[in-house]
Design a protein around this motif. Structure first.
Motif, PDB file in Angstrom:
ATOM      1  N   ALA A 100       0.952  -1.168   0.133  1.00 39.45           N
ATOM      2  CA  ALA A 100      -0.238  -0.081  -0.121  1.00 39.45           C
ATOM      3  C   ALA A 100       0.939   1.247  -0.033  1.00 39.45           C
ATOM      4  O   ALA A 100       0.491   2.226  -0.731  1.00 39.45           O
ATOM      5  N   GLU A 101       1.862   1.289   0.648  1.00 41.48           N
ATOM      6  CA  GLU A 101       2.935   2.461   0.696  1.00 41.48           C
ATOM      7  C   GLU A 101       3.480   2.594  -0.774  1.00 41.48           C
ATOM      8  O   GLU A 101       3.741   3.709  -1.294  1.00 41.48           O
ATOM      9  N   GLN A 102       3.853   1.513  -1.395  1.00 39.82           N
ATOM     10  CA  GLN A 102       4.104   1.597  -2.707  1.00 39.82           C
ATOM     11  C   GLN A 102       3.170   2.135  -3.422  1.00 39.82           C
ATOM     12  O   GLN A 102       3.636   3.064  -4.606  1.00 39.82           O
ATOM     13  N   ARG A 103       1.945   1.636  -3.318  1.00 41.27           N
ATOM     14  CA  ARG A 103       0.860   2.296  -4.102  1.00 41.27           C
ATOM     15  C   ARG A 103       0.673   3.599  -3.854  1.00 41.27           C
ATOM     16  O   ARG A 103       0.281   4.529  -4.742  1.00 41.27           O
TER      17      ARG A 103
ATOM     18  N   GLU B 161       2.540  10.294  -7.598  1.00 45.75           N
ATOM     19  CA  GLU B 161       2.890  10.539  -9.141  1.00 45.75           C
ATOM     20  C   GLU B 161       1.904  10.694  -9.817  1.00 45.75           C
ATOM     21  O   GLU B 161       2.071  11.503 -10.896  1.00 45.75           O
ATOM     22  N   ALA B 162       0.953   9.740  -9.875  1.00 43.91           N
ATOM     23  CA  ALA B 162      -0.182   9.823 -10.693  1.00 43.91           C
ATOM     24  C   ALA B 162      -1.228  10.975 -10.705  1.00 43.91           C
ATOM     25  O   ALA B 162      -1.487  11.761 -11.621  1.00 43.91           O
ATOM     26  N   THR B 163      -1.080  11.651  -9.146  1.00 44.88           N
ATOM     27  CA  THR B 163      -1.797  12.860  -9.032  1.00 44.88           C
ATOM     28  C   THR B 163      -1.100  14.117  -9.892  1.00 44.88           C
ATOM     29  O   THR B 163      -1.897  14.886 -10.135  1.00 44.88           O
TER      30      THR B 163
ATOM     31  N   LEU C  19     -10.182   9.785  -4.351  1.00 43.73           N
ATOM     32  CA  LEU C  19      -9.891  10.986  -3.616  1.00 43.73           C
ATOM     33  C   LEU C  19      -8.354  11.527  -3.864  1.00 43.73           C
ATOM     34  O   LEU C  19      -8.156  12.757  -4.243  1.00 43.73           O
ATOM     35  N   LYS C  20      -7.419  10.641  -3.705  1.00 43.62           N
ATOM     36  CA  LYS C  20      -6.151  10.860  -3.867  1.00 43.62           C
ATOM     37  C   LYS C  20      -5.600  11.587  -5.450  1.00 43.62           C
ATOM     38  O   LYS C  20      -4.945  12.388  -5.457  1.00 43.62           O
TER      39      LYS C  20
END
Length: 417
Positions: A97-100, A106-108, A235-236
């Motif tokens: 999850a931390e890697q995600r 980065e996607a944001t 949301l992220k």
């Protein structure tokens, strides 16, 4: 190998049912400090479980956060704990999850760049002479497929074209744990129900600041929110929408279909509250431009201070002029102090805060004890005295009674209430 594959499948089913990873002591402490009660946490632990241990140091952390003895005892007993094998698998999933999270950040960043580019294209197309008057703007495309809404107490996907015809979109930043939010949300619901049927071009979109999917859905259900919300899992990716919302909640940000900000609760470093946006919406619906809310810079503050000082001086001069007009001289006045009575704390009973002013020639006296401060009572006495004296002068012009005395009773002491 099959054993670990089975555990992985079981954990996947568990995550799907619970919606989130099991809780740790750190997360429980954060939730307690943010407003969760021990009972509500125990309910959430029954579905999310506990993937941690409680030693002496962690117990102190929970106590400081406000955990009840019952909650701590339940965590120690292990009734919410996972098996060692599942706990190990959870730790592995936490790392994933931390890697995600890093990848989502980065996607944001890329999403924000794409959003800004889309806004530029939309505005350019709108400004073109022969550009079609399309209703599908950048916001509709940006949120396409990412909206949910409560139906019969459960979240359901919203039609992808839900915002296609919306020209005014108010993003509502709020959370269940926030007291002012729970107070304002019913007002927004009433406003929405009154305005939305008359203005189909208007929509509200809920941007949750809750710390869990469970809390967000509970908040939407209990407040009967009639508008869509951004999917909690998305949301992220939509954090760019919050850049004009400020750090406080509740907050409203009103944009047009291209994402251009029209009004916001936050302006610079000042927060005017969500009522400002509702007032601006009313102005827009009435065919007027939103009102400009003044920002108080240093020069404005200095000007305001000068204005207050000028008003105070005018009031002081007015009292002095009235006393001079009545022919009252300072040498004829006797000032005494005494302890006040009535409400006001122990100070009024120990300190001589009451001020009495007596006019020796006429015997008129005025006592002021409204304030707990002697200085404030002294500042009020001249105004009260000149007013009372003026009234007595008016009474002195009345016809005399049969006893030959004036009906005004000029020698009677005056004690204003």
């Amino acid at each position: 190998m099959r054993r670990w594959a089975y555990l992985g499948c079981a954990l996947l089913v568990f995550a799907v049912r619970a919606g989130q990873l099991p809780l740790t002591v750190s997360e429980i402490g954060l939730m307690l400090r943010s407003g969760y009660s021990s009972n509500s946490l125990m309910q959430e632990l029954s579905t999310r479980h506990f993937a941690d241990t409680v030693d002496e140091a962690k117990e102190k952390t929970l106590v400081k956060a406000g955990a009840s003895a019952e909650l701590i005892a339940a965590l120690k007993s292990g009734i919410y704990s996972l098996s060692p094998e599942k706990a190990a698998a959870v730790q592995e999933q936490i790392a994933v999850a931390e890697q995600r999270r890093i990848e989502q950040a980065e996607a944001t960043r890329k999403s924000e760049a794409a959003y800004q580019a889309r806004v530029v294209r939309e505005r350019s197309a709108k400004a073109a002479p022969n550009a079609p008057d399309g209703n599908v703007g950048a916001v509709s495309e940006f949120l396409k497929g990412d909206l949910v809404q409560m139906h019969n107490g459960a979240p359901a996907r919203v039609d992808e074209a839900a915002l296609a015809n919306k020209k005014l979109i108010a993003f509502y930043f709020s959370a269940e744990w926030c007291g002012p939010c729970r107070k304002f949300t019913p007002q927004l619901v009433d406003y929405y129900k009154r305005v939305a049927p008359e203005h189909p071009e208007f929509e509200v979109v809920f941007y949750s600041r809750d710390r869990s999917l469970f809390a967000m859905e509970k908040y939407m259900r209990e407040q009967n929110m009639p508008w869509p919300a951004i999917d909690y899992s998305k949301l992220k990716e939509k954090e760019v929408l919050a850049k004009n919302a400020g750090s406080g909640i509740p907050s409203l940000v009103l944009v047009d279909s291209t994402g251009k900000v029209i009004s916001s609760s936050q302006s610079g470093e000042q927060n005017f509250g969500p009522q400002k946006v509702l007032a601006d919406l009313d102005a827009i619906f009435a065919g007027k431009a939103p009102a400009e809310w003044p920002l108080l810079n240093k020069d404005s503050c200095r000007l305001l201070a000068k204005l207050v000082y000028f008003v105070e001086q005018m009031a002081t001069n007015s009292d002095a002029e009235r006393m001079a007009r009545l022919g009252i001289r300072d040498v004829d006045l006797e000032e005494t102090f005494a302890r006040s009575s009535g409400p006001g704390g122990q100070n009024v009973n120990k300190v001589a805060t009451a001020v009495t002013l007596r006019h020796r020639p006429s015997g008129i006296s005025v006592t002021v004890q409204d304030s707990r401060s002697q200085a404030m009572n002294r500042s009020s006495r001249d105004s009260v005295y000149s007013t009372q004296s003026n009234k007595l002068n008016e009474k002195s012009r009345l016809p005399k009674s049969r006893s030959g005395k004036e009906s005004g009773g000029a020698n009677r002491p005056v004690r204003p209430h």
